[in-house]
Design a protein around this motif. Structure first.
Motif, PDB file in Angstrom:
ATOM      1  N   SER A  98       0.833  -1.201   0.000  1.00  0.00           N
ATOM      2  CA  SER A  98       0.000   0.000   0.000  1.00  0.00           C
ATOM      3  C   SER A  98       0.870   1.254   0.000  1.00  0.00           C
ATOM      4  O   SER A  98       1.965   1.274   0.590  1.00  0.00           O
ATOM      5  N   THR A  99       0.362   2.288  -0.655  1.00  0.00           N
ATOM      6  CA  THR A  99       1.148   3.510  -0.739  1.00  0.00           C
ATOM      7  C   THR A  99       0.243   4.729  -0.640  1.00  0.00           C
ATOM      8  O   THR A  99      -0.899   4.714  -1.106  1.00  0.00           O
ATOM      9  N   ILE A 152       6.838   3.889  -6.966  1.00  0.00           N
ATOM     10  CA  ILE A 152       6.048   2.732  -7.410  1.00  0.00           C
ATOM     11  C   ILE A 152       5.961   2.675  -8.937  1.00  0.00           C
ATOM     12  O   ILE A 152       5.072   2.035  -9.490  1.00  0.00           O
ATOM     13  N   ILE A 157      -0.360  -3.448  -6.854  1.00  0.00           N
ATOM     14  CA  ILE A 157      -0.295  -2.908  -5.493  1.00  0.00           C
ATOM     15  C   ILE A 157      -1.127  -3.829  -4.607  1.00  0.00           C
ATOM     16  O   ILE A 157      -2.350  -3.907  -4.758  1.00  0.00           O
ATOM     17  N   HIS A 191      -3.851  -0.617  -0.908  1.00  0.00           N
ATOM     18  CA  HIS A 191      -4.581   0.528  -1.446  1.00  0.00           C
ATOM     19  C   HIS A 191      -3.621   1.558  -2.007  1.00  0.00           C
ATOM     20  O   HIS A 191      -2.421   1.559  -1.697  1.00  0.00           O
ATOM     21  N   VAL A 192      -4.157   2.458  -2.826  1.00  0.00           N
ATOM     22  CA  VAL A 192      -3.407   3.597  -3.354  1.00  0.00           C
ATOM     23  C   VAL A 192      -4.198   4.859  -3.030  1.00  0.00           C
ATOM     24  O   VAL A 192      -5.376   4.971  -3.391  1.00  0.00           O
ATOM     25  N   LYS A 193      -3.537   5.803  -2.350  1.00  0.00           N
ATOM     26  CA  LYS A 193      -4.161   7.085  -2.019  1.00  0.00           C
ATOM     27  C   LYS A 193      -3.335   8.213  -2.614  1.00  0.00           C
ATOM     28  O   LYS A 193      -2.135   8.323  -2.343  1.00  0.00           O
ATOM     29  N   LEU A 231       1.268   0.199 -13.383  1.00  0.00           N
ATOM     30  CA  LEU A 231       0.325  -0.447 -12.474  1.00  0.00           C
ATOM     31  C   LEU A 231      -0.891  -0.993 -13.228  1.00  0.00           C
ATOM     32  O   LEU A 231      -1.549  -0.270 -13.984  1.00  0.00           O
ATOM     33  N   ILE A 269      -4.914  -3.055  -8.405  1.00  0.00           N
ATOM     34  CA  ILE A 269      -4.915  -2.628  -7.001  1.00  0.00           C
ATOM     35  C   ILE A 269      -5.823  -3.596  -6.260  1.00  0.00           C
ATOM     36  O   ILE A 269      -6.991  -3.763  -6.626  1.00  0.00           O
ATOM     37  N   LEU A 282      -8.797   2.592  -4.571  1.00  0.00           N
ATOM     38  CA  LEU A 282      -8.092   3.757  -5.099  1.00  0.00           C
ATOM     39  C   LEU A 282      -8.829   5.014  -4.644  1.00  0.00           C
ATOM     40  O   LEU A 282     -10.033   5.156  -4.873  1.00  0.00           O
TER      41      LEU A 282
END
Length: 833
Positions: free
Chosen positions: A45-46, A57, A63, A66-68, A87, A90, A94
């Motif tokens: 997660s990033t 990334i 991923i 999660h991606v924020k 990517l 996920i 997102l």
């Protein structure tokens, strides 16, 4: 000059058509690492707060988390140098929140294929775009699915093309649980249309020249054979698997909707493989820096587990239920669900009752069978019973409180019951201590004496005065007999068997507890003592034995039980309760469809898709579809579905379960001293007349006199409990009249309704949510009306939902037919690079 303009338009026309063909037909595939046989690069997660976080990334293909993207601003110079990620997947969600300066997510996520939603944002959302000031289009041009979770795109003032996406297809038709919300973005009327110059066809797109891709193998239902449950097939009509997103077969798939094992889509991992990241089956969890926990790979061992090290490396998690544990809220219950034997002691001190859920206790301690130390329960107002310890059979007493007590229960205001029926808990060593449990009768505590091994129960350990003082423990009657007398879609009439005359004297009324019960596994003791549960309370201050529960949901199973409301300080006590009963409300008319949209397939065909009603109010047995050529000029390609209907379509409870009770306290509300005073006053005023000894009075046999008086009292008590029947009438479910055009009097006498004549062109099975209209006229607007119908209800069809749909022109159809799809197949991937 005009000819030159037309020539320029025609020069770009094949490009737009090419894009349309790639989106509208299978064969269009994006390059993905898994499908090309490359090992994916998996990252954790990033949270991205600047452009440098994106670079970290840049090479990740998956991923696992999660991606924020949150709260940062991009200048035009930064936008030009923005790295394009590789990517493709996920696994969680997102979130893009207040990223200013970004005009399209295509700059960052051009290859994103799937968002799995293993864990959701706020336990609800898989994709959220919120308050991005400069976002002009979404641009997730490769996105095929959000497998789990809702979609929320809100408050992006510059955003266009949000309404031109087939979000139902993105959600995979999982519309019963998840939905999409498009709110407070740029109005569609101020946005350009999808198609290019001279193109007369409306299509789904992410932006100009960026059409929405279609899942490989997705043809309409008329082209697939009837035995294709997933409505996916190849060009020859052979059924495709519903689990693979990027091909037609489970055996060679790059991205699966379920789990992938090697290159094969599987429903679950077969040992010795374990599930990793919620997406794949692996043999060795440590290969990905994970620990093995049963059939799962986890980042760290949960509470109650310890890490097992092999060859100097952490490999797996082993259960270790050792220690003395104190539980104060649901947050402290993590890990207990796997414990069967607790090597230590357990203390329940649920002082944080607002954050304590009884269902959480049931899940956490449902498998617990033995506690080797002591069990202490104190200051826990949320507990009504100890039924959540349903499999507990031994309290060992290896450790004792004050070197004396193995079971210690003190100051639990709402505790009414201990173990489940027929449950026996042996206390191997130590004594029991019960005090200040105001609703727990002494007799229930005394039954524990049979389970003690060391000594009997003493008065100092268990007091009659400090346990059960707020409850009527010496009952004249102990069980109420209740039945459901009549039911309709929104009401149920409950009737109680007649009570004996002596039970009516202290009786004030009844308390009716009821709740939704999808399964018949409800216990009246599995309640939250402070009302933080889903039980509704309906209190009546009447001795009437009938009562109507109102504001119920149609075609829903309910559980209910009834308790008496009595004067606890009267000279003898009466308190009774019924067993839990169940009933299902009758079906009702369904509401309108939740969503409806269309897709032109050819100049003579339109494909209609819809979501079922949000309030089906029964089992949807069929859909009735009617269509005709629209009259007048309709400039809009599609008009939002018409959500209308009468009041019968909304059956909302007017009560909150937490606000439906509790009943008032006896000492403040019922005034028992007034009732005793009134009874004594009548005896004081009305003195019996002295007998005239000179008269000859015919004496009655004492036995006959007793029976006559008893019968009169019984009849009087029945009249008191059974008058005003007209106050409890509910409408019953009508049937269809067996004659055509019945009169009003006939319908009233036979409680029937006339069959409703509904005009329709197609009847569609209730489990289908798409249909293709054929034989239409080119370049013509049609009015399509669709309604849902439930089974088992007279005239059980809901209101119409209206859609305006337009076919494409013959000119566009001819161009599409002339295109050679096979020659384009090898170049489709170039369009998306």
């Amino acid at each position: 000059m005009t000819n030159n303009k037309n020539a320029n338009k025609m020069k770009y026309l094949p490009v737009y058509f090419l894009l349309f063909v790639v989106a509208g037909f299978p064969g269009a595939r994006l390059p993905c690492a898994a499908s090309q046989g490359q090992e994916p690069i998996i990252c954790k997660s990033t949270i991205i707060r600047n452009i440098h976080d994106l670079e970290k990334i840049q090479n990740c293909t998956i991923i696992a988390g999660h991606v924020k993207l949150v709260k940062f601003e991009l200048t035009p110079q930064m936008l030009a140098s923005l790295p394009s990620l590789r990517l493709e997947e996920i696994t969680d969600y997102l979130l893009v929140y207040r990223v200013h300066g970004l005009d399209s997510l295509e700059r960052i996520f051009p290859k994103l294929l799937v968002i799995r939603g293993v864990r959701l944002l706020y336990e609800k959302y898989g994709l959220v775009l919120f308050e991005n000031r400069n976002l002009e289009n979404i641009g997730l041009v490769s996105l095929l699915r959000v497998l789990r979770g809702s979609i929320r795109i809100e408050s992006n003032p510059s955003l266009c093309f949000a309404h031109t996406i087939n979000w139902v297809s993105i959600l995979g038709n999982h519309t019963k649980e998840f939905h999409y919300v498009l709110k407070n973005n740029k109005p569609p009327n101020y946005c350009p249309l999808c198609y290019g110059p001279n193109q007369e066809h409306h299509q789904q797109c992410w932006s100009l020249g960026k059409p929405q891709r279609q899942i490989l193998g997705e043809y309409n239902g008329n082209q697939c054979s009837a035995d294709c449950p997933s409505q996916k097939c190849n060009k020859k009509g052979k059924c495709c698997s519903g689990r693979c997103l990027t091909s037609c077969s489970d055996d060679n798939c790059g991205y699966c909707t379920s789990l992938i094992s090697g290159k094969k889509c599987v429903k679950d991992c077969i040992p010795p493989r374990a599930r990793a990241f919620g997406r794949q089956c692996v043999l060795d969890c440590s290969q990905y820096g994970l620990l093995r926990l049963g059939v799962h790979c986890v980042e760290k061992c949960p509470k109650m587990y310890e890490t097992i090290v092999q060859n100097g490396k952490p490999r797996s998690c082993s259960l270790s239920c050792n220690g003395n544990f104190t539980i104060k809220s649901s947050e402290d219950l993590e890990g207990f669900a796997d414990c069967t034997t607790l090597q230590g002691s357990l203390t329940l001190e649920l002082t944080d009752f607002k954050n304590t859920n009884i269902e959480d206790l049931d899940k956490a301690f449902g498998n617990l069978s033995e506690i080797t130390g002591y069990l202490k329960i104190t200051r826990s107002p949320s507990l009504v019973s100890l039924h959540f310890l349903r499999n507990l059979h031994t309290i060992g007493g290896k450790f004792l409180i004050d070197n004396l007590y193995a079971l210690y229960v003190v100051d639990n205001h709402y505790l009414e019951d201990l173990w489940n029926t027929n449950q026996r808990v042996a206390i191997s060593k130590g004594r029991i201590y019960f005090h200040l449990n105001a609703r727990l009768c002494y007799e229930k505590i005394a039954q524990l004496g049979q389970q003690l091994k060391e000594s009997n129960i003493s008065i100092a350990d268990v007091s009659r005065n400090s346990n059960g003082e707020l409850l009527s423990c010496d009952n004249v009657i102990s069980e109420l007999k209740v039945t459901t007398e009549a039911i309709n879609a929104n009401e149920a009439r409950i009737v109680i068997d007649f009570l004996p005359p002596e039970a009516l004297v202290p009786l004030i009324g009844y308390v009716y507890f009821y709740r939704e019960a999808p399964k018949r596994n409800i216990s009246k003791y599995n309640r939250h003592g402070c009302g933080q549960d889903s039980w509704f309370m309906d209190t009546t201050s009447s001795k009437q034995r009938r009562h109507v529960l109102r504001h119920l949901k149609p075609y829903t199973q309910y559980a209910y039980f009834v308790k008496t409301l009595t004067i606890t300080s009267y000279h003898y006590h009466v308190d009774a309760t019924s067993e839990i009963q169940y009933f299902r409300t009758a079906p009702g008319r369904p509401g309108p469809l939740a969503k409806i949209y269309y897709r032109p397939v050819s100049p003579t065909e339109i494909e209609i898709h819809w979501w079922p009603p949000r309030n089906p109010n029964g089992i949807i047995s069929k859909y009735l579809l009617k269509y005709d050529v629209a009259e007048g000029n309709h400039t809009s390609v599609a008009i939002p579905n018409k959500l209308f209907g009468n009041a019968d379509n909304c059956h909302c409870s007017k009560m909150d379960a937490e606000l439906s009770g509790p009943t008032p306290l006896d000492k403040d509300y019922y005034h028992p001293e007034k009732i005793v005073y009134d009874e004594g006053l009548s005896n004081f005023i009305y003195v019996s007349k002295p007998k005239n000894l000179s008269r000859v009075v015919k004496t009655e046999d004492p036995k006959e006199y007793f029976l006559r008086i008893q019968e009169e009292q019984m009849n009087n008590s029945k009249r008191e409990q059974d008058d005003r029947k007209e106050d409890f009438e509910i409408t019953t479910l009508p049937t269809l009249c067996n004659t055509s055009h019945p009169s009003t009097s006939f319908k009233q006498e036979n409680n029937c309704v006339e069959r409703e004549e509904l005009a329709y062109d197609h009847e569609i099975a209730g489990d289908r949510h798409s249909f293709t209209l054929t034989g239409l006229q080119p370049h013509t607007m049609y009015r399509v009306a669709l309604r849902a119908c439930v089974d088992g209800l007279a005239n059980g069809c809901g209101p119409e939902t209206i859609l305006w749909a337009e076919t494409v022109s013959k000119r566009l159809g001819a161009i599409l037919e002339s295109l050679k799809l096979t020659s384009l197949a090898g170049d489709t991937n170039k369009l998306f690079r």
